[in-house]
Design a protein around this motif. Sequence first.
Motif, PDB file in Angstrom:
ATOM      1  N   ALA A  76     -75.765 -22.533  24.255  1.00 43.80           N
ATOM      2  CA  ALA A  76     -75.264 -23.212  25.308  1.00 43.80           C
ATOM      3  C   ALA A  76     -74.154 -24.394  25.097  1.00 43.80           C
ATOM      4  N   ASP A  77     -73.912 -24.302  23.624  1.00 46.40           N
ATOM      5  CA  ASP A  77     -72.954 -25.541  23.380  1.00 46.40           C
ATOM      6  C   ASP A  77     -71.591 -25.008  22.569  1.00 46.40           C
ATOM      7  N   ALA A  78     -71.271 -23.782  22.945  1.00 44.37           N
ATOM      8  CA  ALA A  78     -70.077 -23.300  22.366  1.00 44.37           C
ATOM      9  C   ALA A  78     -68.903 -24.152  22.742  1.00 44.37           C
ATOM     10  N   PRO A  79     -67.893 -23.920  21.950  1.00 44.51           N
ATOM     11  CA  PRO A  79     -66.463 -25.023  22.031  1.00 44.51           C
ATOM     12  C   PRO A  79     -65.898 -24.494  23.305  1.00 44.51           C
ATOM     13  N   LEU A  80     -65.194 -25.318  23.901  1.00 41.79           N
ATOM     14  CA  LEU A  80     -64.521 -25.121  25.153  1.00 41.79           C
ATOM     15  C   LEU A  80     -63.403 -24.341  24.947  1.00 41.79           C
ATOM     16  N   ASP A  81     -62.764 -24.496  23.820  1.00 40.74           N
ATOM     17  CA  ASP A  81     -61.635 -23.940  23.277  1.00 40.74           C
ATOM     18  C   ASP A  81     -61.921 -22.442  22.595  1.00 40.74           C
ATOM     19  N   PRO A  82     -61.729 -21.443  23.153  1.00 41.87           N
ATOM     20  CA  PRO A  82     -61.903 -20.162  22.476  1.00 41.87           C
ATOM     21  C   PRO A  82     -61.492 -20.213  21.115  1.00 41.87           C
ATOM     22  N   ALA A  83     -60.054 -20.754  20.553  1.00 41.80           N
ATOM     23  CA  ALA A  83     -59.617 -20.601  19.403  1.00 41.80           C
ATOM     24  C   ALA A  83     -60.495 -21.427  18.607  1.00 41.80           C
ATOM     25  N   ALA A  84     -61.047 -22.624  19.067  1.00 43.54           N
ATOM     26  CA  ALA A  84     -61.729 -23.344  18.096  1.00 43.54           C
ATOM     27  C   ALA A  84     -62.936 -22.968  17.618  1.00 43.54           C
ATOM     28  N   ALA A  85     -63.720 -21.795  18.348  1.00 41.63           N
ATOM     29  CA  ALA A  85     -64.818 -21.337  18.029  1.00 41.63           C
ATOM     30  C   ALA A  85     -64.785 -20.388  17.002  1.00 41.63           C
ATOM     31  N   VAL A  86     -63.430 -19.995  16.317  1.00 42.45           N
ATOM     32  CA  VAL A  86     -63.392 -19.129  15.278  1.00 42.45           C
ATOM     33  C   VAL A  86     -63.768 -19.907  13.977  1.00 42.45           C
ATOM     34  N   SER A  87     -63.511 -21.331  14.034  1.00 42.23           N
ATOM     35  CA  SER A  87     -63.617 -22.100  12.706  1.00 42.23           C
ATOM     36  C   SER A  87     -64.820 -22.762  12.828  1.00 42.23           C
ATOM     37  N   ASP A  88     -65.566 -22.676  13.866  1.00 41.10           N
ATOM     38  CA  ASP A  88     -67.108 -23.408  14.133  1.00 41.10           C
ATOM     39  C   ASP A  88     -68.002 -22.419  13.656  1.00 41.10           C
ATOM     40  N   GLN A  89     -68.367 -23.235  12.154  1.00 41.23           N
ATOM     41  CA  GLN A  89     -69.462 -22.129  11.625  1.00 41.23           C
ATOM     42  C   GLN A  89     -70.756 -22.007  12.129  1.00 41.23           C
ATOM     43  N   THR A  90     -71.222 -23.111  12.862  1.00 43.70           N
ATOM     44  CA  THR A  90     -72.574 -23.152  13.464  1.00 43.70           C
ATOM     45  C   THR A  90     -72.443 -22.265  14.609  1.00 43.70           C
ATOM     46  N   PHE A  91     -71.339 -22.310  15.613  1.00 41.38           N
ATOM     47  CA  PHE A  91     -71.158 -21.125  16.522  1.00 41.38           C
ATOM     48  C   PHE A  91     -71.180 -20.027  16.291  1.00 41.38           C
ATOM     49  N   ASN A  92     -70.536 -19.490  14.968  1.00 34.54           N
ATOM     50  CA  ASN A  92     -70.336 -18.206  14.399  1.00 34.54           C
ATOM     51  C   ASN A  92     -71.937 -17.729  13.985  1.00 34.54           C
ATOM     52  N   HIS A  93     -72.495 -18.468  13.286  1.00 35.81           N
ATOM     53  CA  HIS A  93     -73.665 -18.409  12.828  1.00 35.81           C
ATOM     54  C   HIS A  93     -74.801 -18.061  14.102  1.00 35.81           C
ATOM     55  N   HIS A  94     -74.710 -18.642  14.980  1.00 32.41           N
ATOM     56  CA  HIS A  94     -75.573 -18.325  16.004  1.00 32.41           C
ATOM     57  C   HIS A  94     -75.435 -17.116  16.894  1.00 32.41           C
ATOM     58  N   LEU A  95     -74.175 -16.801  16.932  1.00 34.10           N
ATOM     59  CA  LEU A  95     -73.749 -15.675  17.404  1.00 34.10           C
ATOM     60  C   LEU A  95     -74.026 -14.226  16.667  1.00 34.10           C
ATOM     61  N   ASP A  96     -73.762 -14.522  15.161  1.00 38.52           N
ATOM     62  CA  ASP A  96     -73.825 -13.295  14.710  1.00 38.52           C
ATOM     63  C   ASP A  96     -75.154 -13.091  13.698  1.00 38.52           C
ATOM     64  N   SER A  97     -76.099 -12.141  14.300  1.00 43.48           N
ATOM     65  CA  SER A  97     -77.355 -11.987  13.929  1.00 43.48           C
ATOM     66  C   SER A  97     -77.308 -11.165  12.547  1.00 43.48           C
ATOM     67  N   THR A  98     -76.330 -10.724  12.237  1.00 42.63           N
ATOM     68  CA  THR A  98     -76.138 -10.194  10.624  1.00 42.63           C
ATOM     69  C   THR A  98     -74.945 -10.657  10.023  1.00 42.63           C
ATOM     70  N   ALA A  99     -74.906 -11.994   9.749  1.00 42.29           N
ATOM     71  CA  ALA A  99     -73.976 -12.470   9.450  1.00 42.29           C
ATOM     72  C   ALA A  99     -73.165 -11.922   8.312  1.00 42.29           C
ATOM     73  N   ASP A 100     -73.848 -11.162   7.444  1.00 40.12           N
ATOM     74  CA  ASP A 100     -73.569 -10.655   6.097  1.00 40.12           C
ATOM     75  C   ASP A 100     -72.419  -9.423   6.205  1.00 40.12           C
ATOM     76  N   GLY A 101     -71.963  -9.180   7.418  1.00 39.33           N
ATOM     77  CA  GLY A 101     -71.060  -7.847   7.577  1.00 39.33           C
ATOM     78  C   GLY A 101     -72.022  -6.678   7.552  1.00 39.33           C
ATOM     79  N   LYS A 102     -71.116  -5.371   7.388  1.00 44.63           N
ATOM     80  CA  LYS A 102     -71.690  -4.217   7.722  1.00 44.63           C
ATOM     81  C   LYS A 102     -72.573  -3.859   6.315  1.00 44.63           C
ATOM     82  N   LYS A 103     -73.837  -4.531   6.073  1.00 40.31           N
ATOM     83  CA  LYS A 103     -74.346  -4.183   4.904  1.00 40.31           C
ATOM     84  C   LYS A 103     -75.879  -4.008   5.244  1.00 40.31           C
TER      85      LYS A 103
END
Length: 207
Positions: A76-103
């Motif tokens: 519920a606390d994603a960055p307001l700026d979509p581009a800023a989300a790319v470098s937000d590690q916490t945001f990306n971790h929350h979205l990516d349930s399998t963060a290690d890529g296609k393994k």
Amino acid sequence: MTTRITAIAAAAGLVLGAHSSAALALGARPAAAAATGARAQAPGRHCVVHLGERGRTSCHRTFRQAIAAATGGRVADAPLDPAAAVSDQTFNHHLDSTADGKKHARVAVQDAIVVSIEYQHADFGGSSRVFTGTHPCTATTGDVDFVYSNLAAVGFDDTISSFMTFGNCFVSHFENPDFGGIRTVFEPTRSYIGDLMNDRSSSLQWS
């Protein structure tokens, strides 16, 4: 049965559909797949498409609101700026349930997860469309986990310039509806889709 793929444009990372080998040189576009149950909606700046619910779509004024809707309020606390989300590690971790890529092989999850975010501009700017699935993608790109056949249904035809992938998924962009014409190979996050497919995507597949 018509051959789906006739050539691979290796340098461009594109695949030619059965009827597009001559058309690529002329700048023609490939075909895409039909989105089951989707309905064209008034353009929204940031929309969410639930692939596991026959393309049910909701549009939102802010990127933060769209991510909250896509994750059932879990993020519920994603960055307001979509581009800023790319470098937000916490945001990306929350979205990516399998963060290690296609393994990893598919794991069961009860709630919808984000499989990709498609952006209007390069470098993850402008309007966005957030696509959710019911599970992470499998560990191979030899199968297709999710499809969306007509981006015009959500006002995003010929619009995509960059994208982010999540949930162990790679995404393939097709030039035309119903997965026809030229296409990209299955790819992870790209800050620019490339000149040959920029603003040309009409359907998507995830693997």
